[in-house]
Design a protein around this motif. Structure first.
Motif, PDB file in Angstrom:
ATOM      1  N   ASP A   1      -9.056  -3.905   1.611  1.00 35.04           N
ATOM      2  CA  ASP A   1      -8.386  -3.492   0.138  1.00 35.04           C
ATOM      3  C   ASP A   1      -7.340  -2.476   0.313  1.00 35.04           C
ATOM      4  OD1 ASP A   1     -10.075  -1.429   0.731  1.00 35.04           O
ATOM      5  OD2 ASP A   1     -11.002  -1.745  -1.184  1.00 35.04           O
ATOM      6  N   ILE A   2      -6.419  -2.385   1.369  1.00 37.67           N
ATOM      7  CA  ILE A   2      -5.247  -1.718   1.627  1.00 37.67           C
ATOM      8  C   ILE A   2      -4.081  -2.400   0.691  1.00 37.67           C
ATOM      9  CG2 ILE A   2      -3.491  -0.802   3.134  1.00 37.67           C
ATOM     10  CD1 ILE A   2      -6.227   0.434   3.481  1.00 37.67           C
ATOM     11  N   SER A   3      -3.463  -1.696  -0.114  1.00 39.15           N
ATOM     12  CA  SER A   3      -2.348  -2.354  -0.904  1.00 39.15           C
ATOM     13  C   SER A   3      -1.055  -2.496  -0.060  1.00 39.15           C
ATOM     14  CB  SER A   3      -2.162  -1.594  -2.335  1.00 39.15           C
ATOM     15  OG  SER A   3      -3.184  -1.702  -2.976  1.00 39.15           O
ATOM     16  N   VAL A   4      -0.430  -3.338  -0.338  1.00 37.48           N
ATOM     17  CA  VAL A   4       0.707  -3.878   0.396  1.00 37.48           C
ATOM     18  C   VAL A   4       1.734  -4.230  -0.296  1.00 37.48           C
ATOM     19  CG1 VAL A   4       1.799  -5.614   2.171  1.00 37.48           C
ATOM     20  CG2 VAL A   4      -0.387  -4.822   2.292  1.00 37.48           C
ATOM     21  N   ARG A   5       3.193  -3.500  -0.258  1.00 36.41           N
ATOM     22  CA  ARG A   5       4.180  -3.939  -0.799  1.00 36.41           C
ATOM     23  C   ARG A   5       5.331  -4.510   0.244  1.00 36.41           C
ATOM     24  NH1 ARG A   5       6.053  -2.106  -5.953  1.00 36.41           N
ATOM     25  NH2 ARG A   5       8.297  -2.661  -6.427  1.00 36.41           N
ATOM     26  N   ILE A   6       5.898  -5.729  -0.140  1.00 32.44           N
ATOM     27  CA  ILE A   6       7.027  -6.016   0.812  1.00 32.44           C
ATOM     28  C   ILE A   6       8.217  -6.347  -0.268  1.00 32.44           C
ATOM     29  CG2 ILE A   6       8.058  -7.798   2.509  1.00 32.44           C
ATOM     30  CD1 ILE A   6       4.942  -8.399   2.689  1.00 32.44           C
ATOM     31  N   GLY A   7       9.411  -5.443  -0.107  1.00 31.05           N
ATOM     32  CA  GLY A   7      10.505  -5.613  -1.108  1.00 31.05           C
ATOM     33  C   GLY A   7       9.689  -5.294  -2.671  1.00 31.05           C
ATOM     34  N   GLN A   8       9.857  -6.252  -3.342  1.00 31.25           N
ATOM     35  CA  GLN A   8       9.499  -6.278  -4.671  1.00 31.25           C
ATOM     36  C   GLN A   8       8.264  -6.947  -4.949  1.00 31.25           C
ATOM     37  OE1 GLN A   8      11.076  -4.442  -7.264  1.00 31.25           O
ATOM     38  NE2 GLN A   8      12.338  -3.858  -5.372  1.00 31.25           N
ATOM     39  N   GLN A   9       7.713  -7.658  -4.014  1.00 32.48           N
ATOM     40  CA  GLN A   9       6.477  -8.333  -3.995  1.00 32.48           C
ATOM     41  C   GLN A   9       5.262  -7.196  -3.547  1.00 32.48           C
ATOM     42  OE1 GLN A   9       6.164 -11.855  -1.567  1.00 32.48           O
ATOM     43  NE2 GLN A   9       4.908 -12.977  -2.784  1.00 32.48           N
ATOM     44  N   THR A  10       4.401  -7.396  -4.373  1.00 32.63           N
ATOM     45  CA  THR A  10       3.208  -6.835  -4.131  1.00 32.63           C
ATOM     46  C   THR A  10       1.646  -7.301  -3.880  1.00 32.63           C
ATOM     47  OG1 THR A  10       2.472  -6.308  -6.695  1.00 32.63           O
ATOM     48  CG2 THR A  10       4.128  -4.656  -5.590  1.00 32.63           C
ATOM     49  N   HIS A  11       0.879  -6.981  -3.034  1.00 31.29           N
ATOM     50  CA  HIS A  11      -0.366  -7.631  -2.754  1.00 31.29           C
ATOM     51  C   HIS A  11      -1.356  -6.474  -2.743  1.00 31.29           C
ATOM     52  CE1 HIS A  11       1.711 -11.000  -1.355  1.00 31.29           C
ATOM     53  NE2 HIS A  11       2.758 -10.126  -0.594  1.00 31.29           N
ATOM     54  N   PRO A  12      -1.702  -6.056  -4.180  1.00 31.34           N
ATOM     55  CA  PRO A  12      -2.728  -4.983  -4.331  1.00 31.34           C
ATOM     56  C   PRO A  12      -4.015  -5.309  -3.606  1.00 31.34           C
ATOM     57  CG  PRO A  12      -1.813  -5.926  -6.479  1.00 31.34           C
ATOM     58  CD  PRO A  12      -1.416  -6.817  -5.642  1.00 31.34           C
ATOM     59  N   GLY A  13      -4.591  -4.279  -3.274  1.00 26.63           N
ATOM     60  CA  GLY A  13      -5.921  -4.330  -2.429  1.00 26.63           C
ATOM     61  C   GLY A  13      -7.094  -4.255  -3.625  1.00 26.63           C
ATOM     62  N   GLU A  14      -7.913  -5.364  -3.771  1.00 24.56           N
ATOM     63  CA  GLU A  14      -8.929  -5.265  -4.614  1.00 24.56           C
ATOM     64  C   GLU A  14     -10.387  -5.827  -4.179  1.00 24.56           C
ATOM     65  OE1 GLU A  14      -6.441  -5.909  -8.883  1.00 24.56           O
ATOM     66  OE2 GLU A  14      -7.000  -7.769  -7.843  1.00 24.56           O
ATOM     67  N   LYS A  15     -11.322  -5.665  -4.813  1.00 31.16           N
ATOM     68  CA  LYS A  15     -12.588  -6.109  -4.429  1.00 31.16           C
ATOM     69  C   LYS A  15     -13.366  -6.297  -5.515  1.00 31.16           C
ATOM     70  CE  LYS A  15     -15.030  -3.633  -1.470  1.00 31.16           C
ATOM     71  NZ  LYS A  15     -14.418  -2.241  -1.141  1.00 31.16           N
ATOM     72  N   LEU A  16     -13.668  -7.663  -6.096  1.00 26.15           N
ATOM     73  CA  LEU A  16     -14.243  -8.155  -7.232  1.00 26.15           C
ATOM     74  C   LEU A  16     -15.514  -7.215  -7.555  1.00 26.15           C
ATOM     75  CD1 LEU A  16     -14.700  -9.765  -9.753  1.00 26.15           C
ATOM     76  CD2 LEU A  16     -15.686 -11.445  -8.392  1.00 26.15           C
ATOM     77  N   VAL A  17     -16.481  -7.099  -6.351  1.00 26.00           N
ATOM     78  CA  VAL A  17     -17.849  -6.280  -6.639  1.00 26.00           C
ATOM     79  C   VAL A  17     -17.400  -4.923  -7.036  1.00 26.00           C
ATOM     80  CG1 VAL A  17     -17.825  -5.667  -4.036  1.00 26.00           C
ATOM     81  CG2 VAL A  17     -19.801  -5.839  -5.342  1.00 26.00           C
ATOM     82  N   ASP A  18     -16.335  -4.117  -6.290  1.00 27.20           N
ATOM     83  CA  ASP A  18     -16.065  -2.928  -7.023  1.00 27.20           C
ATOM     84  C   ASP A  18     -15.721  -3.044  -8.368  1.00 27.20           C
ATOM     85  OD1 ASP A  18     -16.456  -1.609  -4.439  1.00 27.20           O
ATOM     86  OD2 ASP A  18     -14.461  -1.344  -3.945  1.00 27.20           O
ATOM     87  N   ARG A  19     -15.163  -3.786  -8.926  1.00 26.26           N
ATOM     88  CA  ARG A  19     -14.552  -3.928 -10.075  1.00 26.26           C
ATOM     89  C   ARG A  19     -15.812  -4.057 -11.145  1.00 26.26           C
ATOM     90  NH1 ARG A  19     -10.498  -7.691  -8.661  1.00 26.26           N
ATOM     91  NH2 ARG A  19     -11.367  -9.283  -9.956  1.00 26.26           N
ATOM     92  N   ILE A  20     -16.808  -4.947 -10.695  1.00 30.98           N
ATOM     93  CA  ILE A  20     -17.838  -5.241 -11.532  1.00 30.98           C
ATOM     94  C   ILE A  20     -18.753  -3.630 -11.656  1.00 30.98           C
ATOM     95  CG2 ILE A  20     -20.069  -6.330 -11.315  1.00 30.98           C
ATOM     96  CD1 ILE A  20     -19.046  -8.725 -10.198  1.00 30.98           C
TER      97      ILE A  20
END
Length: 267
Positions: free
Chosen positions: A112-131
């Motif tokens: 779940d490391i977050s990534v940004r490439i230019g203006q595009q983002t790929h957030p790091g998320e885990k559903l189990v953590d959100r729960i």
């Protein structure tokens, strides 16, 4: 490539980064986040399991040939973490990691490391953590409605205590089938993450950002990332609001988690 800015800070405020690490080299940059121990058995004056995993990953990345393929890269990291685990007792060292390969113009991610490439983002998320975070937030809100002191709740964090059974068992979802929404990828020395490596192509001249989940997401600049985090910590030190987490900002801490950030301009 040019490293524009980096930052590393532990949740206690130290420059050592706690269980987070940054790697910068001629061919690779990386952010590594060692997993927080859930057993409560960490030995005093000894590196935590997460820190051992992060250090093992750093050592492995430093050995990479410039053109190494992503699966081979993560096999080498897994081997290093396995070796670290074999030299210790107690909880298995684990980590997540994102690596930029200059030769291949790719970002490789496990976890779940977050990534940004230019203006595009790929957030790091885990559903189990959100729960887990949502349940903790709801429980702590009941304590506040009963009139409990927010600072005292930060110190005792009964919400964290309530979700510990899940946190201690969520490894059942580690490196599980991709179709299972609760499964997630992690480096644990087993090699099971191979096949779960995400690969993001990077165009020439793009700014890329890698950051750990101690930030609210992969902001375009370090100043923006720090300001967003500072503002939200002021509003919500219990971490039960919009960006709810599985633990509060402790009374002796500066944040809820360690944080690492790197921004690079590619060739």
């Amino acid at each position: 490539m040019k490293v524009i800015e980096t930052f590393l800070r532990s949740k206690q405020g130290g420059d050592d980064g706690g269980e987070d690490r940054l790697f910068t080299g001629a061919s690779f940059v990386a952010v590594i986040d060692g997993a927080t121990a859930k057993s409560g058995q960490a030995m005093k004056d000894q590196p935590s399991p997460g820190a051992r995993a992060a250090e093992a990953a750093m050592t492995a990345i430093a050995s990479f040939e410039a053109g190494i393929a992503p699966d081979d890269a993560f096999r080498r990291i897994e081997s290093a973490i396995s070796a670290a685990a074999s030299r210790t007792d107690g909880e298995t060292p684990k980590a997540v990691c994102a690596i930029y390969s200059r030769a291949r113009r790719e970002i490789w991610r496990v976890g779940d490391i977050s990534v940004r490439i230019g203006q595009q983002t790929h957030p790091g998320e885990k559903l189990v953590d959100r729960i887990a975070a949502a349940y903790r937030a709801a429980l702590l809100r009941t304590y506040l409605l009963e009139g409990h002191d927010a600072l005292a709740l930060r110190a005792s964090d009964p919400g964290r205590e309530a979700i510990l059974p899940l946190l201690r068992r969520q490894d059942m979802f580690e490196n599980g089938p991709a179709e299972d929404p609760l499964s997630y990828a992690v480096l644990d020395g087993s090699g099971r993450c191979i096949g779960r490596v995400e690969v993001f192509p990077v165009p020439p001249g793009a700014d890329i950002v890698l950051c750990s989940d101690g930030y609210l997401g992969p902001a375009a600049t370090l100043a923006e990332a720090e300001q967003r985090l500072e503002d939200d910590l002021m509003r919500d030190p219990l971490r039960i609001g919009e960006f709810a987490t599985t633990k509060a900002v402790g009374p002796d801490a500066v944040s809820f988690d360690d944080r690492a950030y790197i921004r690079v301009r590619t060739d």
